[in-house]
Design a protein around this motif. Structure first.
Motif, PDB file in Angstrom:
ATOM      1  N   ASN A 213       0.442   0.166  -8.305  1.00  0.00           N
ATOM      2  CA  ASN A 213       0.400  -0.879  -6.644  1.00  0.00           C
ATOM      3  C   ASN A 213      -0.897  -2.320  -7.676  1.00  0.00           C
ATOM      4  N   CYS A 214      -0.169  -3.421  -6.734  1.00  0.00           N
ATOM      5  CA  CYS A 214      -0.754  -4.502  -6.616  1.00  0.00           C
ATOM      6  C   CYS A 214      -0.633  -5.186  -8.150  1.00  0.00           C
ATOM      7  N   ILE A 215      -1.322  -6.486  -8.182  1.00  0.00           N
ATOM      8  CA  ILE A 215      -1.171  -7.188  -9.971  1.00  0.00           C
ATOM      9  C   ILE A 215       0.021  -7.711  -9.460  1.00  0.00           C
ATOM     10  N   PRO A 240       4.394  -2.476  -5.313  1.00  0.00           N
ATOM     11  CA  PRO A 240       4.074  -4.218  -6.306  1.00  0.00           C
ATOM     12  C   PRO A 240       3.161  -5.333  -5.135  1.00  0.00           C
ATOM     13  N   VAL A 241       2.825  -6.670  -5.446  1.00  0.00           N
ATOM     14  CA  VAL A 241       2.752  -7.579  -4.331  1.00  0.00           C
ATOM     15  C   VAL A 241       4.805  -8.522  -4.590  1.00  0.00           C
ATOM     16  N   PRO A 242       4.701  -9.036  -3.550  1.00  0.00           N
ATOM     17  CA  PRO A 242       5.916  -9.190  -3.739  1.00  0.00           C
ATOM     18  C   PRO A 242       5.969 -11.124  -3.534  1.00  0.00           C
ATOM     19  N   VAL A 300       4.505  -1.907  -0.412  1.00  0.00           N
ATOM     20  CA  VAL A 300       4.363  -3.466  -0.440  1.00  0.00           C
ATOM     21  C   VAL A 300       3.153  -3.654  -0.775  1.00  0.00           C
ATOM     22  N   CYS A 301       2.411  -4.400  -1.981  1.00  0.00           N
ATOM     23  CA  CYS A 301       0.740  -4.893  -1.556  1.00  0.00           C
ATOM     24  C   CYS A 301       0.371  -5.890  -1.379  1.00  0.00           C
ATOM     25  N   CYS A 302      -0.714  -6.615  -1.492  1.00  0.00           N
ATOM     26  CA  CYS A 302      -0.962  -7.766  -1.334  1.00  0.00           C
ATOM     27  C   CYS A 302      -0.036  -8.952  -1.048  1.00  0.00           C
ATOM     28  N   GLY A 303      -0.457  -9.733   0.113  1.00  0.00           N
ATOM     29  CA  GLY A 303       0.821 -10.472   0.099  1.00  0.00           C
ATOM     30  C   GLY A 303       2.262 -10.537   1.506  1.00  0.00           C
TER      31      GLY A 303
HETATM   32 ZN   LIG Z   1      -2.767  -5.203  -3.575  1.00  0.00          ZN
END
Ligand SMILES: [Zn+2]
Length: 352
Positions: A213-215, A240-242, A300-303
């Motif tokens: 996840n993330c990055i 993932p991040v978008p 989906v992670c950050c964003g």
């Molecule tokens: Zn994240």
């Protein structure tokens, strides 16, 4: 219903056996954009200060198609609260975050997940840091158990050693564990292990789901997820991040905006990433590609915004409540093809 008796239909493992599970993450970035989280420390004080905002974001993500309501305790652990000098809110913050997520999970029939995150104090050769991390994870899992979570997510973990500690704490409580690692420029864990090797060790240690996840954005995460898929038999996760990451800039820390000279410090991460954002169609493509690779736990992670989650859900064949408002450009004032749109205005489209 006692808080320790989840009553939300099929559990995580049954749902994974039946098809993909969609998990919205990215609470931190979305609430930062809305003005309720401070970029930098990124501690979720909003849980106590504006609980209604957190509850509404849970509802927005469920409306958009998330199968999971994840308690917003990311960076809500003891080590992060020390950084902002507010250890006294540790337990209330965790209990409140869990209660908010549980309320939305109960009303929607979604899975209710607890959350452990990277502590940023782990040192492989320093047992003192291990003791602190174990204690931080154990207390958070304890609160999650009290709240009646269906499972616990250990996320954004760069060190396999720390990921195994999160897994241990979750397993000791008898709960399924989803462990997702966060990979920066080098496609390895912080210890230097390949992701296939790390995933195998997590699976052998009892993780129900392993993944990333993330990055990284979809383009630079999916190849690594393929390595994990090939290494394990258990369900695999990809969140993932978008953002449009590339071979040169594989993670959102590395993106550089040559079209803008006014970003403080010059680095678009974390508050000026908009020009790199994937649109909903790109996130739909990601979801289809992940499913084709055999990924069973997709998010989906950050964003992430709710529109990304809706695109993921629709790409996987779902019609979440938000699909009621899926685009219909046939009725647009200028670009529409519907007979009710005056021809004169259809003709204007070419002049706009
Ligand atoms: Zn994240």
């Amino acid at each position: 219903m006692a808080p320790s008796e989840p009553a939300r239909g099929p559990g995580l493992l049954e749902r994974l056996a039946a098809g993909p599970v969609i998990c919205a993450e990215g609470y931190l970035f979305e609430l930062e954009r809305r003005g309720y989280v401070q970029a930098g420390p990124f501690v979720p004080e909003v849980v106590l200060e504006h609980p209604e905002v957190v509850a509404q974001l849970h509802r927005d993500f469920v409306h958009a198609g998330s199968d999971v309501v994840e308690a917003f305790t990311y960076y809500g652990h003891r080590e992060k609260l020390k950084v902002i000098g507010k250890e006294e809110v540790l337990e209330p913050l965790n209990r409140q975050a869990l209660a908010l997520a549980r309320e939305v999970a109960d009303e929607s029939g979604c899975l209710f997940a607890g959350n452990l995150s990277n502590t940023n104090i782990y040192e492989p050769d320093d047992p003192a840091t291990h003791r602190l991390i174990r204690a931080a994870f154990e207390e958070q899992v304890g609160w999650a158990v009290d709240a009646g979570v269906d499972y616990v997510i250990g996320e954004t973990l760069g060190w396999l050693g720390e990921a195994l500690m999160a897994l241990d704490a979750i397993k000791a409580a008898g709960l399924p564990a989803v462990i997702t690692m966060a990979i920066h420029r080098e496609p390895k864990t912080r210890e230097g292990l390949t992701l296939g090797e790390a995933a195998r060790r997590l699976e052998q240690a009892g993780a129900a789901v392993v993944g990333l996840n993330c990055i990284r954005g979809p383009a630079t995460m999916l190849p690594l997820v393929q390595e994990i898929r090939a290494a394990v038999a258990c369900p695999v996760a990809a969140l993932p991040v978008p953002y449009r990451t590339t071979a040169e800039a594989p993670g959102f820390f590395h993106l550089q905006d040559t079209g803008c000279g006014c970003i403080p410090g010059g680095r678009p991460f974390p508050t000026a990433l908009e020009p790199f954002m994937c649109n909903r169609y790109e996130m739909a493509e990601f979801a289809r590609a992940a499913q084709a690779q055999g990924v069973g736990y997709i998010g989906v992670c950050c964003g992430a915004g709710p529109h990304h989650i809706r695109a993921v859900a629709e790409a996987l064949g779902r019609t979440p409540p938000a699909s009621r408002y899926a685009p219909d450009m046939s009725r647009h004032s200028f670009f529409g093809t519907d007979a009710k749109i005056p021809q004169r205005y259809k003709d204007i489209a070419a002049e706009l």
